[in-house]
Structures are given as C-alpha cells and as structure tokens.
Design an enzyme around this catalytic site. Structure first.
Site, PDB file in Angstrom:
ATOM      1  N   ASP A 169      38.439  30.038  51.176  1.00 46.08           N
ATOM      2  CA  ASP A 169      37.932  30.981  50.173  1.00 46.08           C
ATOM      3  C   ASP A 169      36.487  31.370  50.513  1.00 46.08           C
ATOM      4  O   ASP A 169      36.099  32.533  50.425  1.00 46.08           O
ATOM      5  CB  ASP A 169      38.003  30.312  48.786  1.00 46.08           C
ATOM      6  CG  ASP A 169      38.043  31.311  47.646  1.00 46.08           C
ATOM      7  OD1 ASP A 169      38.281  32.507  47.892  1.00 46.08           O
ATOM      8  OD2 ASP A 169      37.831  30.885  46.497  1.00 46.08           O
ATOM      9  N   HIS A 252      40.223  39.542  49.799  1.00 44.22           N
ATOM     10  CA  HIS A 252      40.870  39.204  48.527  1.00 44.22           C
ATOM     11  C   HIS A 252      41.967  40.207  48.153  1.00 44.22           C
ATOM     12  O   HIS A 252      42.964  39.828  47.535  1.00 44.22           O
ATOM     13  CB  HIS A 252      39.848  39.051  47.401  1.00 44.22           C
ATOM     14  CG  HIS A 252      39.288  37.651  47.327  1.00 44.22           C
ATOM     15  ND1 HIS A 252      38.304  37.222  48.180  1.00 44.22           N
ATOM     16  CD2 HIS A 252      39.618  36.590  46.550  1.00 44.22           C
ATOM     17  CE1 HIS A 252      38.038  35.944  47.913  1.00 44.22           C
ATOM     18  NE2 HIS A 252      38.822  35.536  46.930  1.00 44.22           N
ATOM     19  N   HIS A 255      44.845  39.055  50.119  1.00 47.18           N
ATOM     20  CA  HIS A 255      45.371  37.868  49.431  1.00 47.18           C
ATOM     21  C   HIS A 255      46.266  38.274  48.261  1.00 47.18           C
ATOM     22  O   HIS A 255      47.372  37.770  48.091  1.00 47.18           O
ATOM     23  CB  HIS A 255      44.232  36.981  48.915  1.00 47.18           C
ATOM     24  CG  HIS A 255      44.665  36.043  47.833  1.00 47.18           C
ATOM     25  ND1 HIS A 255      44.730  36.431  46.505  1.00 47.18           N
ATOM     26  CD2 HIS A 255      45.107  34.767  47.872  1.00 47.18           C
ATOM     27  CE1 HIS A 255      45.194  35.418  45.796  1.00 47.18           C
ATOM     28  NE2 HIS A 255      45.420  34.399  46.586  1.00 47.18           N
ATOM     29  N   HIS A 269      45.149  29.367  47.111  1.00 52.41           N
ATOM     30  CA  HIS A 269      44.403  30.624  47.103  1.00 52.41           C
ATOM     31  C   HIS A 269      43.552  30.778  48.373  1.00 52.41           C
ATOM     32  O   HIS A 269      43.647  31.776  49.084  1.00 52.41           O
ATOM     33  CB  HIS A 269      43.522  30.647  45.841  1.00 52.41           C
ATOM     34  CG  HIS A 269      42.514  31.736  45.801  1.00 52.41           C
ATOM     35  ND1 HIS A 269      42.811  33.010  45.375  1.00 52.41           N
ATOM     36  CD2 HIS A 269      41.201  31.755  46.139  1.00 52.41           C
ATOM     37  CE1 HIS A 269      41.730  33.755  45.444  1.00 52.41           C
ATOM     38  NE2 HIS A 269      40.732  33.028  45.905  1.00 52.41           N
TER      39      HIS A 269
HETATM   40 ZN   LIG Z   1      38.670  33.634  46.046  1.00 50.50          ZN
END
Ligand SMILES: [Zn+2]
Length: 363
Positions: A169, A252, A255, A269
């Site tokens: 992340d 993101h 993602h 995540h």
């Molecule tokens: Zn994140």
C-alpha cells in the site's frame, strides 16, 4: 485552490507504548470507551491497566462489521456509559467504526492499530459497509483522528504478510502523489499538494527501499528492530499523510478495478495496490531503472508482480478489459493521471505489467 495537508493532531509510536495509552489519552478525556475484539482485548488489557492511573475504561466488543447498525450501537453504548473519548484498538473496520461514532457524537477519537497492513489509521475517512459486508459508501470526516498510537512490539508480532501488504500500500504513495502533482490534481482533503506532503511521500518510498527487506526478515522472527520501527512509521504515518494529502491516481484505481475479479479477493488491499503501482508505472512509461527498482522490491518481499500472483489462474481478455473499464470510471482516481487514459490504455498497461513481471520471474 489552496494547498491543504491533513494529519492526526498527535502521532505516538514506540515499543511498549500501549501501557501509556491512558496517559496520552488524558489530553482528550478521562473516561475511555475502548472498542476492540475479544482477542484484541486479551492482548492489550494488561498493558493498558498497567498505566491506567485514575482514568476510567469501558471495554466494548466490536461486532465485526463497520456498518450503520454497528455505528449506532456503539454510539448508544458510549453515551450510556458516559464516556468522553472513543478509542478503537485493532484493524481497519474497528478504526472506521470508532471514527464514525466519535464524529457523530462530537467526541475525540484515538486510533490504535495492532497491525500495519494499510495506511488508513491516520486518515479522515471511514469506509461504511452494509450489515452483510457489501461496500456502501465513503464517509469523509471533517478531521483526522485526534491521536494515533502505535505500540511497535504489538505490531511486529502480527503475521509478516500483513506488514508486507502494508508496504505494498505504501509503495503506491509516492508515485500517486507525483502523478497528482504533475496533473495539478486535488488531493483527498480537497486541496493542492503541500511541499510537506510530497516530501513525506518521497520519504515513504525511500524508507521502503532502505528498510523493507530488513523489516520483513525481522518480523518473520517476531522481533522489532529499528528497520521494523521505520517500516511501521512508513506504512502508517508517511503513507497515511502521503496518500491523503498527496492524492490518489492510477495504482488505487487499478486496485479498485481488480476487486471485480473474484480470485483476487484472497489478497490483501496492499498486495493488489502493489500490482496497481506496477501498472501505473507501465502506463506512465516510467524509466527502466525505476521499474527495475519497484519490481525488484516486489520480488524480494513477495508482493505480486503478475496476474497469476494475484490468484488469476486463467487470464481472460474480457475480464481484464472489465477491470480496465472500472479503473477508468469517471468517479475513480485514474483521471488524476497527468495525461488522458482510456480503458484500452489501462488494458495494455495491465497486460504489459504482467508480461514484465513474468519476464523478471523468468517464466
Ligand atoms: Zn490504499
């Protein structure tokens, strides 16, 4: 548009710092409402009791989902107990419930992460789900938590995969902030990027490169070294301020697109964000040495670099195109990239990143 940086009023990090929770929280209130899980309470209560002093504590068991029902229940319980500060101890859903309940009650909130798998603890955001665990909405809060307290002894004893996911992340933070800066896009707190946020994002990336592997090896042995301390700060604080006040862009959005593929649900995540970072770099036609640095980091830490690593056994072009379309959706952050990006571009970048990953892995 003004430059804006958001941050918790206070960030506290140290070995054994859990026992000083009440002392730090005394700045905000005298009667603590502590929201945590049954196992979380077992782990933290003895240390908290050690430094309790004359503070009062009411423990409440979290029901497992950050949904409106649970937020209302927590608010009622907190009011009923007459507490004047809410403390969320555990993982993301507990934090988000504590932040939302405190916001609606007008009370200060203290966030205590026991894992370092995402950069959410410092943010002014709660992700709200339905009672059945389906994403419902983002609740944007007017302020970051009053305090974030991290006991690095506790975090370093969590499974190493969580710390590695947190590094995944954090890996995106600098590249997304850089894209937002190049496109002059707004960050997640509704302003332009300050020099401070950009410097923190860069420091986040540099810290991963310097200390990431060392930290991973130490946490495998359940020990907390200086490298582990640095990575916990990078994953939690540098990436937290870096993403929120630096802005989100390609990684993101990709993602979010990937979550449409069932097989990727097994991944954390941050693991998907790491692959999203690689896709963003391919999309940007990043310099070879930068790609090399990022892929090497992922390979050494075990972060995904191919679609197979994401759990996708059979690559179906129409499925990847769906991911690309979702990532390029108008309400996502791909529009913060400094050039126009079509779903076809994203599709090509995903396949390009996968090919590159397989090349590096020699498969
Ligand atoms: Zn994140």
């Amino acid at each position: 548009m003004a430059k804006i940086i958001g941050s918790p009023s206070r960030y506290v990090q140290g070995k054994g710092e859990m026992k000083n929770l009440c002392g730090h929280a005394a700045n905000f209130g005298k009667k603590l409402f502590v929201l945590t899980s049954v196992s979380g309470r077992k782990r933290v209560e003895p240390a908290i009791a050690e430094g309790q002093g004359d503070a009062q504590i009411v423990y409440e068991v979290f029901n497992g989902e950050c949904c409106k029902t649970e937020i209302n229940r927590v608010m009622e319980a907190c009011k009923g107990a007459g507490c004047d500060v809410i403390v969320g101890i555990g993982g993301g859903k507990i934090h988000d419930t504590a932040k939302a309940a405190a916001h609606y009650l007008g009370l200060p909130v203290v966030i205590v992460p026991t894992i370092a798998s995402t950069d959410a603890p410092c943010s002014a955001l709660s992700v709200i789900y339905t009672d059945d665990g389906v994403f419902e909405e983002y609740l944007f809060l007017p302020a970051s938590p009053n305090m974030v307290l991290v006991d690095t002894d506790v975090v370093s004893k969590a499974p190493e995969r969580l710390l590695i996911a947190g590094m995944g992340d954090a890996l995106a933070t600098y590249f997304e902030a850089r894209a937002c800066q190049r496109s002059d896009a707004a960050n997640c707190v509704g302003g332009k990027i300050t020099m401070a946020a950009m410097a923190l994002a860069r420091l986040c990336y540099d810290t991963l490169l310097t200390d990431g592997i060392n930290a991973m090896l130490a946490v495998k042995e359940n020990i907390c070294t200086k490298a582990v301390e640095n990575i916990i700060e990078a994953n939690t604080y540098l990436s937290g301020i870096g993403f929120e006040s630096g802005g989100l862009a390609g990684a993101h959005a990709i993602h979010n697109g990937l979550t449409a593929i069932e097989e990727t649900h097994e991944l954390y995540h941050g693991e998907k964000v790491a692959f999203g970072t690689l896709v963003q770099l391919v999309l940007e036609h990043a310099p070879e040495d930068e790609l090399d640095e990022v892929i090497d980091f992922c390979l050494e830490t075990g972060l995904p670099v191919t679609l197979e690593d994401l759990g996708i056994k059979e690559v179906k072009p129409e499925q990847i195109m769906e991911v690309a379309q979702l990532a390029a959706a108008e309400n996502d952050t791909l529009g913060n990239m400094p050039f126009e990006v079509t779903p076809e571009d994203v599709y090509a970048a995903i396949m390009g990143a996968d090919a590159l990953g397989r090349y590096y892995k020699g498969i």
